[in-house]
Enzyme design. Structure first.
Site, PDB file in Angstrom:
ATOM      1  CD1 TRP A 116       1.205  -8.359  -0.655  1.00 17.43           C
ATOM      2  CD2 TRP A 116      -0.533  -9.360  -1.636  1.00 17.43           C
ATOM      3  NE1 TRP A 116       0.112  -8.180   0.148  1.00 17.43           N
ATOM      4  CE2 TRP A 116      -0.974  -8.788  -0.421  1.00 17.43           C
ATOM      5  CE3 TRP A 116      -1.454 -10.046  -2.414  1.00 17.43           C
ATOM      6  CZ2 TRP A 116      -2.282  -8.867   0.017  1.00 17.43           C
ATOM      7  CZ3 TRP A 116      -2.768 -10.135  -1.978  1.00 17.43           C
ATOM      8  CH2 TRP A 116      -3.171  -9.544  -0.765  1.00 17.43           C
ATOM      9  NE  ARG A 132       2.851  -1.981  -7.561  1.00 27.29           N
ATOM     10  CZ  ARG A 132       1.950  -1.194  -8.118  1.00 27.29           C
ATOM     11  NH1 ARG A 132       2.214   0.075  -8.286  1.00 27.29           N
ATOM     12  NH2 ARG A 132       0.793  -1.656  -8.501  1.00 27.29           N
ATOM     13  CD  GLU A 162      -4.684   2.186   5.441  1.00 26.33           C
ATOM     14  OE1 GLU A 162      -4.701   1.283   4.600  1.00 26.33           O
ATOM     15  OE2 GLU A 162      -4.962   3.350   5.164  1.00 26.33           O
ATOM     16  CG  ASN A 201       3.171  -8.236 -11.184  1.00 29.38           C
ATOM     17  OD1 ASN A 201       3.983  -8.977 -10.659  1.00 29.38           O
ATOM     18  ND2 ASN A 201       3.366  -6.932 -11.320  1.00 29.38           N
ATOM     19  N   GLY A 202      -0.508 -10.947 -11.138  1.00 30.16           N
ATOM     20  CA  GLY A 202      -1.887 -11.282 -11.506  1.00 30.16           C
ATOM     21  C   GLY A 202      -2.240 -12.684 -11.051  1.00 30.16           C
ATOM     22  CG  HIS A 245     -29.091   3.211  16.800  1.00 27.97           C
ATOM     23  ND1 HIS A 245     -30.443   3.153  17.048  1.00 27.97           N
ATOM     24  CD2 HIS A 245     -28.823   4.500  16.478  1.00 27.97           C
ATOM     25  CE1 HIS A 245     -30.975   4.351  16.871  1.00 27.97           C
ATOM     26  NE2 HIS A 245     -30.010   5.186  16.526  1.00 27.97           N
ATOM     27  CE  LYS A 276      -5.006   6.151   5.408  1.00 27.97           C
ATOM     28  NZ  LYS A 276      -5.994   6.252   4.350  1.00 27.97           N
ATOM     29  CB  CYS A 284       3.283  -9.126  -7.795  1.00 27.94           C
ATOM     30  SG  CYS A 284       2.501 -10.455  -6.893  1.00 27.94           S
ATOM     31  CE  LYS A 305      -0.463   4.109  -2.888  1.00 26.66           C
ATOM     32  NZ  LYS A 305      -1.304   4.779  -1.872  1.00 26.66           N
ATOM     33  CD  GLU A 334      -9.137   7.799   4.567  1.00 24.24           C
ATOM     34  OE1 GLU A 334      -9.820   6.804   4.313  1.00 24.24           O
ATOM     35  OE2 GLU A 334      -7.951   7.904   4.222  1.00 24.24           O
TER      36      GLU A 334
END
Ligand code: F6R
Length: 609
Positions: free
Chosen positions: A75, A27, A489, A101-102, A505, A486, A2, A604, A482
């Site tokens: 969000w 964000r 996402e 926010n939170g 395996h 990438k 948010c 973000k 990584e």
């Protein structure tokens, strides 16, 4: 996640607030809203989707005029993505609007209490509960009502509140979620992220937890939720406007991939003495005694930052001969970790606000660990809570998919390793040699970037495939993770990263005709083993894309496509081998028509657990 923007001053604020929201779009959010006090009356507009939708809705309705207001990007956590659940939330009885926010953790019990008092709720959010609680406790002084309400709240918040009864007053507060107040000339700008206010002022202060600020055009007053006065530390923001603008690039992610050489130069500036084999880290200077006594290091982080931390684990053990382990912060904090004497915990984070990383850090501190931060965002929560640390200095990262922060994190962890290594077993010569290689990295990344078009072409060949593998060994096992992250996402392709040896395996069952398998196959201690793994994939019809060391022509016999990176000492190689993987993910997303900087469902900075 948010975002909050608020303004009090002498200017009409609607446009200014919308511009602030646009700076926070990166964000991640799913709805937006605005409230303005117009001639003492609250006017509110909300919309799901982009800030542009809100702007269009405002235009259709004739817009809002007034010099005091606030805006929010939400969000969703409590309650779905609807106009009603979007912020601001209102207490009608007093005429209070609030953005938040939170998460208010005890919202359910507060809601029951307020329902008993006759309040009815329109939304499913925890935020509306807080708006009503402030209304319930209001006795003619908004600042006091906010303080009183926050004394009842558990959870994390940064909030902004306005009230029809006090048309010149904006009250903001923080606990566990960032908030900054920018000081102008007879005007004040509030935001959850400095990028929303730097175009107006560079003079600002950050709220500490439990701080409440009452702001009017004439000035501000800072106190705690218990009404104890606080003197904030006013500072100059170091962010340049150009750092948060696209500057000719189509996407922030691409800009930031291209900024990596410059970011590394900034990261290294003044910190290395190649000739003397010395690393100078001002942030750790005061801890000489504690650091020489170190016996174990726990690196903790999430996501991309965890991948950097994993490379840190390899570096510390290999070069500084220090036992080290990298752990998901979310797991570490809840598994009753053992912290023995001489343990340091290093929290690795771009934002410095990741809820799990912060909580893991607190847990480790509580158990007696020395706490260190490897963070990009200056003044964020992690560096405020650690004993010491080293900033990345790579500049603001706006792209949701982390790129330059990753190389910055690995670079700082390398510096810390050499700093500690020299205090343990590492010779001046060995350190000098690695520092020289480190110093050459920015130029080598520039060389990789020149192959952008070749990387795009290779990506184009495979980007209609829905399943990819990323495989590496040793230092480049985390790089494989990584690369897979990438791709997932931003292009929404299913990708798995793993140690190349692990494939046999189980995951080898996935390999089918034409499945792309990206191998990080640069020259290093396990090169021959990686070659064997490549052949195992080839034998089953997989298509191998190899990231290899320049001059390795042999590898063309085994891989369909080869992307070359310059030769570099193996411990430093992830900072080079990751670059083609970042570009592949970027091109795959663009070719598949996705919004690279606003990937679905992602935020973000993940400030909730
Ligand atoms: C991926 C990404 C995330 C973050 C993770 C931790 O591209 O950006 O995986 O790395 O959310 O964030 P920070 O580094 O801010 O703690």
């Amino acid at each position: 996640m948010c975002g909050i923007v608020a303004y009090v001053g002498n200017k009409p604020c609607q446009q200014l607030l919308l511009e602030g929201l646009k700076r926070l779009e990166y964000r991640g959010y799913d709805s937006a809203g605005i409230a303005v006090l117009e001639k003492g009356k609250l006017r509110v507009c909300k919309s799901i989707g982009r800030v542009q939708n809100l702007e269009d809705k405002l235009e259709e309705n004739g817009g809002l005029s007034g010099n005091l207001g606030m805006a929010h990007t939400r969000w969703a956590t409590h309650g779905g993505v609807t106009d009603i659940n979007a912020h601001p939330h209102i207490d009608d009885k007093v005429g209070i609007a609030l953005i938040h926010n939170g998460i208010i953790e005890n919202y359910a019990s507060l809601k029951t209490y307020l329902e008993e008092k006759g309040h009815t709720f329109k939304s499913q959010t925890d935020t509306e509960v807080l708006a009503m609680l402030i209304g319930e406790l209001y006795e003619g002084d908004l600042e006091r009502a906010v303080q009183a309400a926050l004394r009842e709240v558990t959870g994390a918040y940064s909030i902004a509140v306005i009230c029809e009864k006090e048309p010149n007053v904006l009250v903001v507060a923080r606990k566990g979620s960032p908030l900054i107040v920018g000081i102008g000339n007879g005007e004040y700008f509030v935001a959850s992220d400095a990028s929303a206010i730097v175009s107006h002022t560079a003079t600002a202060f950050t709220l500490d937890d439990y701080n409440v600020v009452k702001i009017t055009p004439e000035g501000f007053h800072t106190s705690t939720i218990h009404n104890v006065p606080v003197t904030p530390r006013i500072e100059q923001l170091e962010i340049e406007l150009q750092e948060i603008e696209l500057g000719g690039y189509q996407h922030f992610m691409r800009k930031e991939i291209y900024e990596q050489p410059k970011a590394l130069r900034n990261c290294l500036r003044g910190r290395i003495d190649v000739k003397e084999g010395r690393v100078i880290l001002g942030g750790l200077a005061g801890l000489a005694k504690e650091l020489t006594k170190l016996r174990r290091v726990v690196l903790t982080a999430q996501g991309t930052a965890l991948h950097a931390a994993m490379i840190g684990e390899y570096l510390l053990e290999d070069l500084a001969k220090l036992p080290a382990v990298a752990e998901y912060a979310s797991e570490f904090r809840y598994r009753n970790p053992i912290i023995e004497d001489g343990t340091a915990v290093i929290a690795v984070s771009q934002s410095g606000e990741t809820a799990d990383t912060l909580a893991a850090l607190r847990e480790a501190k509580e158990r007696g660990a020395l706490s260190l931060g490897v963070v990009n965002a200056v003044g964020s929560s992690i560096p405020r809570e650690t004993d010491a640390g080293v900033y990345l200095r790579v500049g603001p990262e706006i792209g949701v998919a982390s790129t330059k922060a990753f190389v910055g994190q690995v670079c700082v962890l390398t510096l810390i390793t050499l700093f500690l290594g020299r205090r343990r077993f590492m010779s001046t010569e060995h350190c000098s040699e690695l520092l020289k290689a480190l110093d050459s990295l920015p130029e080598k990344i520039e060389q990789v970037l020149t192959q952008d078009e070749a990387i795009r072409k290779v990506t184009e060949k495979y980007c209609d495939r829905e399943n990819w593998l990323f495989l590496g060994r040793g230092y480049n096992y985390p790089t494989a993770l990584e690369g897979a992250l990438k791709l997932k996402e931003i292009s929404y392709i299913h990708a798995e990263g793993m140690p190349a040896a692990e494939m046999k395996h189980g995951p080898i069952a996935l390999i089918s005709e034409g499945m792309p398998a990206v191998f990080i196959a640069n020259r290093g201690r396990q090169y021959d083993k990686v070659m064997s793994n490549i052949q195992e994939v080839r034998a089953r019809g997989g298509h191998v894309i190899a990231v290899a060391t320049e001059g390795d022509h042999e590898i063309k016999r085994y891989a369909e496509d080869v992307l070359y990176v310059p030769d570099i000492a193996e411990p430093l190689s992830p900072m080079l081998t990751v670059v083609p993987l970042q570009l592949m993910a970027y091109h795959a997303a663009v070719i598949r028509g996705h919004d690279v900087d606003k990937p679905r469902n992602l935020a973000k900075s993940v400030t909730v657990e």
